[in-house]
Design a protein around this motif. Sequence first.
Motif, PDB file in Angstrom:
ATOM      1  N   MET A  60      15.272   8.498  -7.518  1.00 54.18           N
ATOM      2  CA  MET A  60      14.753   8.317  -5.970  1.00 54.18           C
ATOM      3  C   MET A  60      13.928   9.638  -5.687  1.00 54.18           C
ATOM      4  SD  MET A  60      17.623   6.554  -5.243  1.00 54.18           S
ATOM      5  CE  MET A  60      17.811   6.757  -3.298  1.00 54.18           C
ATOM      6  N   THR A  61      13.481   9.140  -4.201  1.00 53.37           N
ATOM      7  CA  THR A  61      12.480  10.190  -3.675  1.00 53.37           C
ATOM      8  C   THR A  61      13.180  10.706  -2.366  1.00 53.37           C
ATOM      9  OG1 THR A  61      11.381   8.608  -2.343  1.00 53.37           O
ATOM     10  CG2 THR A  61      10.302   9.182  -4.613  1.00 53.37           C
ATOM     11  N   LEU A  62      13.216  11.913  -2.363  1.00 49.85           N
ATOM     12  CA  LEU A  62      13.892  12.444  -1.194  1.00 49.85           C
ATOM     13  C   LEU A  62      12.777  13.287  -0.215  1.00 49.85           C
ATOM     14  CD1 LEU A  62      16.807  13.460  -0.104  1.00 49.85           C
ATOM     15  CD2 LEU A  62      16.482  15.453  -1.442  1.00 49.85           C
ATOM     16  N   ASP A  63      12.966  12.938   1.065  1.00 51.03           N
ATOM     17  CA  ASP A  63      12.042  13.535   2.004  1.00 51.03           C
ATOM     18  C   ASP A  63      12.566  14.933   2.472  1.00 51.03           C
ATOM     19  OD1 ASP A  63      10.352  14.076   4.346  1.00 51.03           O
ATOM     20  OD2 ASP A  63      10.434  11.813   4.927  1.00 51.03           O
ATOM     21  N   GLY A  64      12.312  15.800   1.892  1.00 46.10           N
ATOM     22  CA  GLY A  64      12.785  17.254   1.999  1.00 46.10           C
ATOM     23  C   GLY A  64      12.239  17.598   3.794  1.00 46.10           C
ATOM     24  N   ASP A  65      10.979  17.144   3.980  1.00 44.30           N
ATOM     25  CA  ASP A  65      10.754  17.895   5.274  1.00 44.30           C
ATOM     26  C   ASP A  65      11.397  17.174   6.637  1.00 44.30           C
ATOM     27  OD1 ASP A  65       8.601  19.332   4.087  1.00 44.30           O
ATOM     28  OD2 ASP A  65       7.197  17.879   4.189  1.00 44.30           O
ATOM     29  N   ALA A  66      11.602  15.735   6.102  1.00 43.22           N
ATOM     30  CA  ALA A  66      12.329  15.275   7.314  1.00 43.22           C
ATOM     31  C   ALA A  66      13.883  15.462   7.478  1.00 43.22           C
ATOM     32  CB  ALA A  66      12.408  13.593   7.039  1.00 43.22           C
ATOM     33  N   LEU A  67      14.565  16.000   6.130  1.00 47.03           N
ATOM     34  CA  LEU A  67      15.928  16.427   6.210  1.00 47.03           C
ATOM     35  C   LEU A  67      15.834  17.608   6.913  1.00 47.03           C
ATOM     36  CD1 LEU A  67      17.124  15.941   2.380  1.00 47.03           C
ATOM     37  CD2 LEU A  67      18.389  15.779   4.680  1.00 47.03           C
ATOM     38  N   LEU A  68      15.155  18.540   6.758  1.00 48.22           N
ATOM     39  CA  LEU A  68      15.109  19.823   7.425  1.00 48.22           C
ATOM     40  C   LEU A  68      14.747  19.825   8.809  1.00 48.22           C
ATOM     41  CD1 LEU A  68      13.268  22.026   4.703  1.00 48.22           C
ATOM     42  CD2 LEU A  68      15.795  21.987   5.231  1.00 48.22           C
ATOM     43  N   ARG A  69      13.852  18.597   9.271  1.00 47.07           N
ATOM     44  CA  ARG A  69      13.601  18.496  10.697  1.00 47.07           C
ATOM     45  C   ARG A  69      14.934  18.161  11.446  1.00 47.07           C
ATOM     46  NH1 ARG A  69       9.033  15.788   9.255  1.00 47.07           N
ATOM     47  NH2 ARG A  69      10.008  13.934   9.709  1.00 47.07           N
ATOM     48  N   HIS A  70      15.555  17.004  10.752  1.00 42.21           N
ATOM     49  CA  HIS A  70      16.784  16.612  11.503  1.00 42.21           C
ATOM     50  C   HIS A  70      18.113  17.733  11.602  1.00 42.21           C
ATOM     51  CE1 HIS A  70      15.750  12.501  12.303  1.00 42.21           C
ATOM     52  NE2 HIS A  70      15.147  12.482  11.272  1.00 42.21           N
TER      53      HIS A  70
END
Length: 228
Positions: free
Chosen positions: A101-111
């Motif tokens: 998997m790839t995880l969008d850490g930046d998007a996670l933290l924004r949300h």
Amino acid sequence: LPVLSAHWTFAAPVPLRRGEPTGDYPWAWSVVPWIAGVEAAEVPLTAAAAPALGRAMREIHQTAPDDAPRNPWRSVPLAARDQEFRERVGELLTRAPGAGMTLDGDALLRHWEAAISSPVDSPPTWIHADLHVRNIVSRGGNLGGILDWGDSAAGDPCVDLGQAWQLLPAEAVEDCFAAYGRMSDALRLRAFGSGAFFNVSHALEPSAVHSRAGWTGLVRQGLATATR
């Protein structure tokens, strides 16, 4: 449950008979109705189940009295879990490649930051607090019932609503929320953040069932993608 379930239209293991410990059997016991179906982990809910799930959550989320119990893990504000969430995201980022998997850490933290900065715009309600795929009964992809009320307490309804992304196809989440019928913008933001928290947490679990469910929820939230 016998008190809370008086107005529910969905199936739950509400005790029909209850017994107290004795010298012959030193535990409390109960007799509950059989709920036909299988875990949603085995047969996932389909999009057709979304309205029923939304209505069930609306029925659960009645205003809780001041003396309602608080769950030490599920009744706390999202902001109180900020450090824990960031640590879990960091750990999951390291595990993602091995999980394919790839995880969008930046998007996670924004949300997440949007969620924890959103006002809590309703009084505490009763919440189930553990609506994952092993506590939902699926009957051919429809909602058959809701199990395991041991974590139920007073809290923010976002805790339950956020599980919609783990339980339903992504395109059906809006139908679930429409049936729920009282989604403010702030509650939507908190629900998305709460869903991200529990999906990240489940993805980290050693249980293959929970880990798969967590990753599925993150994909449905647009926060992760499969690489294989």
